[in-house]
Design a protein around this motif. Structure first.
Motif, PDB file in Angstrom:
ATOM      1  N   LEU A  19       6.072  15.860  21.636  1.00  0.00           N
ATOM      2  CA  LEU A  19       5.773  14.773  22.570  1.00  0.00           C
ATOM      3  C   LEU A  19       4.274  14.626  22.794  1.00  0.00           C
ATOM      4  O   LEU A  19       3.767  13.503  22.950  1.00  0.00           O
ATOM      5  CB  LEU A  19       6.479  15.032  23.905  1.00  0.00           C
ATOM      6  CG  LEU A  19       8.007  14.907  23.894  1.00  0.00           C
ATOM      7  CD1 LEU A  19       8.593  15.378  25.210  1.00  0.00           C
ATOM      8  CD2 LEU A  19       8.426  13.476  23.617  1.00  0.00           C
ATOM      9  N   ASP A  23       2.185  11.249  22.004  1.00  0.00           N
ATOM     10  CA  ASP A  23       1.357  10.633  23.040  1.00  0.00           C
ATOM     11  C   ASP A  23      -0.089  10.495  22.578  1.00  0.00           C
ATOM     12  O   ASP A  23      -0.734   9.457  22.824  1.00  0.00           O
ATOM     13  CB  ASP A  23       1.422  11.478  24.313  1.00  0.00           C
ATOM     14  CG  ASP A  23       0.718  10.816  25.489  1.00  0.00           C
ATOM     15  OD1 ASP A  23       1.182   9.747  25.922  1.00  0.00           O
ATOM     16  OD2 ASP A  23      -0.287  11.364  25.964  1.00  0.00           O
ATOM     17  N   TRP A  53       0.245  20.565  31.262  1.00  0.00           N
ATOM     18  CA  TRP A  53       1.673  20.617  30.961  1.00  0.00           C
ATOM     19  C   TRP A  53       2.045  21.836  30.128  1.00  0.00           C
ATOM     20  O   TRP A  53       3.141  22.382  30.272  1.00  0.00           O
ATOM     21  CB  TRP A  53       2.121  19.330  30.275  1.00  0.00           C
ATOM     22  CG  TRP A  53       2.264  18.215  31.249  1.00  0.00           C
ATOM     23  CD1 TRP A  53       1.427  17.152  31.421  1.00  0.00           C
ATOM     24  CD2 TRP A  53       3.291  18.066  32.236  1.00  0.00           C
ATOM     25  NE1 TRP A  53       1.868  16.349  32.454  1.00  0.00           N
ATOM     26  CE2 TRP A  53       3.006  16.895  32.966  1.00  0.00           C
ATOM     27  CE3 TRP A  53       4.415  18.811  32.577  1.00  0.00           C
ATOM     28  CZ2 TRP A  53       3.812  16.454  34.007  1.00  0.00           C
ATOM     29  CZ3 TRP A  53       5.219  18.379  33.617  1.00  0.00           C
ATOM     30  CH2 TRP A  53       4.919  17.211  34.315  1.00  0.00           C
ATOM     31  N   LEU A 161      13.565  20.155  30.212  1.00  0.00           N
ATOM     32  CA  LEU A 161      13.212  18.807  30.676  1.00  0.00           C
ATOM     33  C   LEU A 161      11.733  18.671  31.026  1.00  0.00           C
ATOM     34  O   LEU A 161      11.185  17.564  30.984  1.00  0.00           O
ATOM     35  CB  LEU A 161      14.052  18.447  31.913  1.00  0.00           C
ATOM     36  CG  LEU A 161      15.571  18.458  31.728  1.00  0.00           C
ATOM     37  CD1 LEU A 161      16.258  18.143  33.045  1.00  0.00           C
ATOM     38  CD2 LEU A 161      15.990  17.457  30.663  1.00  0.00           C
ATOM     39  N   PHE A 164       8.921  16.711  28.888  1.00  0.00           N
ATOM     40  CA  PHE A 164       8.854  15.253  28.870  1.00  0.00           C
ATOM     41  C   PHE A 164       7.734  14.721  29.764  1.00  0.00           C
ATOM     42  O   PHE A 164       7.337  13.564  29.632  1.00  0.00           O
ATOM     43  CB  PHE A 164      10.201  14.663  29.313  1.00  0.00           C
ATOM     44  CG  PHE A 164      11.275  14.804  28.295  1.00  0.00           C
ATOM     45  CD1 PHE A 164      11.363  13.923  27.227  1.00  0.00           C
ATOM     46  CD2 PHE A 164      12.219  15.823  28.386  1.00  0.00           C
ATOM     47  CE1 PHE A 164      12.357  14.047  26.272  1.00  0.00           C
ATOM     48  CE2 PHE A 164      13.212  15.961  27.435  1.00  0.00           C
ATOM     49  CZ  PHE A 164      13.287  15.072  26.374  1.00  0.00           C
ATOM     50  N   ASN A 167       4.307  13.168  28.152  1.00  0.00           N
ATOM     51  CA  ASN A 167       4.220  11.809  27.607  1.00  0.00           C
ATOM     52  C   ASN A 167       4.436  10.803  28.735  1.00  0.00           C
ATOM     53  O   ASN A 167       5.399  10.914  29.488  1.00  0.00           O
ATOM     54  CB  ASN A 167       5.280  11.620  26.513  1.00  0.00           C
ATOM     55  CG  ASN A 167       5.110  10.320  25.755  1.00  0.00           C
ATOM     56  OD1 ASN A 167       5.209   9.233  26.321  1.00  0.00           O
ATOM     57  ND2 ASN A 167       4.846  10.429  24.460  1.00  0.00           N
ATOM     58  N   ARG A 168       3.545   9.839  28.844  1.00  0.00           N
ATOM     59  CA  ARG A 168       3.614   8.918  29.983  1.00  0.00           C
ATOM     60  C   ARG A 168       4.869   8.054  29.965  1.00  0.00           C
ATOM     61  O   ARG A 168       5.297   7.548  31.001  1.00  0.00           O
ATOM     62  CB  ARG A 168       2.387   8.016  30.002  1.00  0.00           C
ATOM     63  CG  ARG A 168       2.195   7.164  28.750  1.00  0.00           C
ATOM     64  CD  ARG A 168       0.976   6.277  28.891  1.00  0.00           C
ATOM     65  NE  ARG A 168       0.735   5.509  27.672  1.00  0.00           N
ATOM     66  CZ  ARG A 168      -0.189   4.557  27.576  1.00  0.00           C
ATOM     67  NH1 ARG A 168      -0.941   4.274  28.617  1.00  0.00           N
ATOM     68  NH2 ARG A 168      -0.345   3.909  26.435  1.00  0.00           N
ATOM     69  N   TYR A 169       5.482   7.889  28.805  1.00  0.00           N
ATOM     70  CA  TYR A 169       6.684   7.061  28.719  1.00  0.00           C
ATOM     71  C   TYR A 169       7.947   7.820  29.116  1.00  0.00           C
ATOM     72  O   TYR A 169       8.984   7.204  29.378  1.00  0.00           O
ATOM     73  CB  TYR A 169       6.846   6.508  27.292  1.00  0.00           C
ATOM     74  CG  TYR A 169       5.696   5.634  26.867  1.00  0.00           C
ATOM     75  CD1 TYR A 169       5.525   4.366  27.395  1.00  0.00           C
ATOM     76  CD2 TYR A 169       4.764   6.095  25.934  1.00  0.00           C
ATOM     77  CE1 TYR A 169       4.454   3.562  27.006  1.00  0.00           C
ATOM     78  CE2 TYR A 169       3.692   5.303  25.535  1.00  0.00           C
ATOM     79  CZ  TYR A 169       3.545   4.041  26.078  1.00  0.00           C
ATOM     80  OH  TYR A 169       2.488   3.250  25.708  1.00  0.00           O
ATOM     81  N   THR A 170       7.862   9.137  29.120  1.00  0.00           N
ATOM     82  CA  THR A 170       9.033   9.956  29.485  1.00  0.00           C
ATOM     83  C   THR A 170       8.760  10.846  30.694  1.00  0.00           C
ATOM     84  O   THR A 170       9.587  11.703  31.027  1.00  0.00           O
ATOM     85  CB  THR A 170       9.454  10.849  28.296  1.00  0.00           C
ATOM     86  OG1 THR A 170       8.348  11.688  27.923  1.00  0.00           O
ATOM     87  CG2 THR A 170       9.869  10.003  27.099  1.00  0.00           C
ATOM     88  N   SER A 171       7.616  10.656  31.341  1.00  0.00           N
ATOM     89  CA  SER A 171       7.229  11.549  32.445  1.00  0.00           C
ATOM     90  C   SER A 171       8.173  11.461  33.634  1.00  0.00           C
ATOM     91  O   SER A 171       8.232  12.388  34.454  1.00  0.00           O
ATOM     92  CB  SER A 171       5.798  11.226  32.896  1.00  0.00           C
ATOM     93  OG  SER A 171       5.713   9.886  33.353  1.00  0.00           O
ATOM     94  N   TRP A 172       8.927  10.366  33.747  1.00  0.00           N
ATOM     95  CA  TRP A 172       9.848  10.221  34.872  1.00  0.00           C
ATOM     96  C   TRP A 172      10.930  11.306  34.863  1.00  0.00           C
ATOM     97  O   TRP A 172      11.472  11.663  35.912  1.00  0.00           O
ATOM     98  CB  TRP A 172      10.497   8.832  34.850  1.00  0.00           C
ATOM     99  CG  TRP A 172      11.259   8.527  33.595  1.00  0.00           C
ATOM    100  CD1 TRP A 172      10.771   7.971  32.441  1.00  0.00           C
ATOM    101  CD2 TRP A 172      12.652   8.769  33.360  1.00  0.00           C
ATOM    102  NE1 TRP A 172      11.768   7.845  31.505  1.00  0.00           N
ATOM    103  CE2 TRP A 172      12.936   8.324  32.040  1.00  0.00           C
ATOM    104  CE3 TRP A 172      13.680   9.308  34.126  1.00  0.00           C
ATOM    105  CZ2 TRP A 172      14.205   8.409  31.483  1.00  0.00           C
ATOM    106  CZ3 TRP A 172      14.963   9.391  33.567  1.00  0.00           C
ATOM    107  CH2 TRP A 172      15.194   8.939  32.265  1.00  0.00           C
ATOM    108  N   ILE A 173      11.229  11.854  33.678  1.00  0.00           N
ATOM    109  CA  ILE A 173      12.233  12.923  33.597  1.00  0.00           C
ATOM    110  C   ILE A 173      11.701  14.190  34.274  1.00  0.00           C
ATOM    111  O   ILE A 173      12.389  14.839  35.068  1.00  0.00           O
ATOM    112  CB  ILE A 173      12.600  13.207  32.132  1.00  0.00           C
ATOM    113  CG1 ILE A 173      13.194  11.947  31.485  1.00  0.00           C
ATOM    114  CG2 ILE A 173      13.579  14.375  32.033  1.00  0.00           C
ATOM    115  CD1 ILE A 173      13.489  12.101  30.002  1.00  0.00           C
TER     116      ILE A 173
END
Length: 205
Positions: A19, A23, A53, A161, A164, A167-173
């Motif tokens: 990831l 990114d 991270w 989890l 994730f 990556n700014r597109y999956t950071s919500w996880i």
């Protein structure tokens, strides 16, 4: 729990690096397409983000309990008792405190000896009081046990989890994992404060 963590930790690290690479490539392509002159600033920002991270993922199983212990310490301090974090996180120690707190009640009942029938009301009242106090201690011990069982299950499963977040597109996880960690912290802080405040009161009965 440690065995489960060790089995998925390698996969979590591999996912983290994949990831991170995605990114970085997307960020560089976007900067090149936009003909940005601030490439070094972008690389420095990515290095700081990736370093953060990587630290979180590699230290997650020690980082999460440390945060939770901090919440417990705050709750115990707010409650005002002398109980420490080690005692609170040991359900058997809490149950043992219940046995210790009710021992004077059982000793008082034993002192009646063969005069049981003459003091039946007193004995019945003392027995009910002792059982209630003992039940409170055991209830707190069970709550603490269930809480830490849930927490360590979450900590192990969240290991896969957390990557994730890089990556700014999956950071919500990963944000959901942090929110869950905060919810656990607030819950145990309240439980620690109630326990810390109630224990001295129950010991005085």
């Amino acid at each position: 729990f440690l065995a489960g963590y060790s089995r998925i930790h390698g996969s979590a690290q591999s996912l983290l690096y994949v990831l991170a690479l995605i990114d970085l490539v997307l960020a560089l392509v976007g900067a090149l397409c936009a003909k940005s002159d601030d490439m070094w600033s972008l690389l420095a920002q990515k290095a700081l983000t990736f370093g953060f991270w990587i630290f979180v993922v590699t230290s997650w199983l020690t980082l999460a309990p440390t945060v939770i212990n901090g919440f417990i310490w705050v709750g115990l301090q707010a409650g005002g008792s002398r109980m420490n974090v080690a005692e609170f996180t040991n359900p058997s120690a809490i149950a043992g405190l219940g046995m210790f707190a009710t021992e004077p009640i059982w000793a008082n009942i034993r002192d009646y000896g063969w005069n049981f029938w003459k003091h039946a009301v007193d004995i019945l009242f003392c027995s009910l009081l002792g059982l209630v106090i003992l039940g409170c201690f055991f209830w707190i011990a069970i709550e603490v046990f269930i809480y830490f069982l849930q927490f360590y299950l979450f900590a192990v499963l969240a290991t896969i989890l957390m990557p994730f977040g890089i990556n700014r597109y999956t950071s919500w996880i990963a944000d959901g994992c942090f929110a869950t960690l905060l919810a656990h912290g607030l819950k145990v802080m309240v439980l620690a404060m109630v326990t810390s405040a109630v224990f001295p009161l129950m010991k005085t009965f």
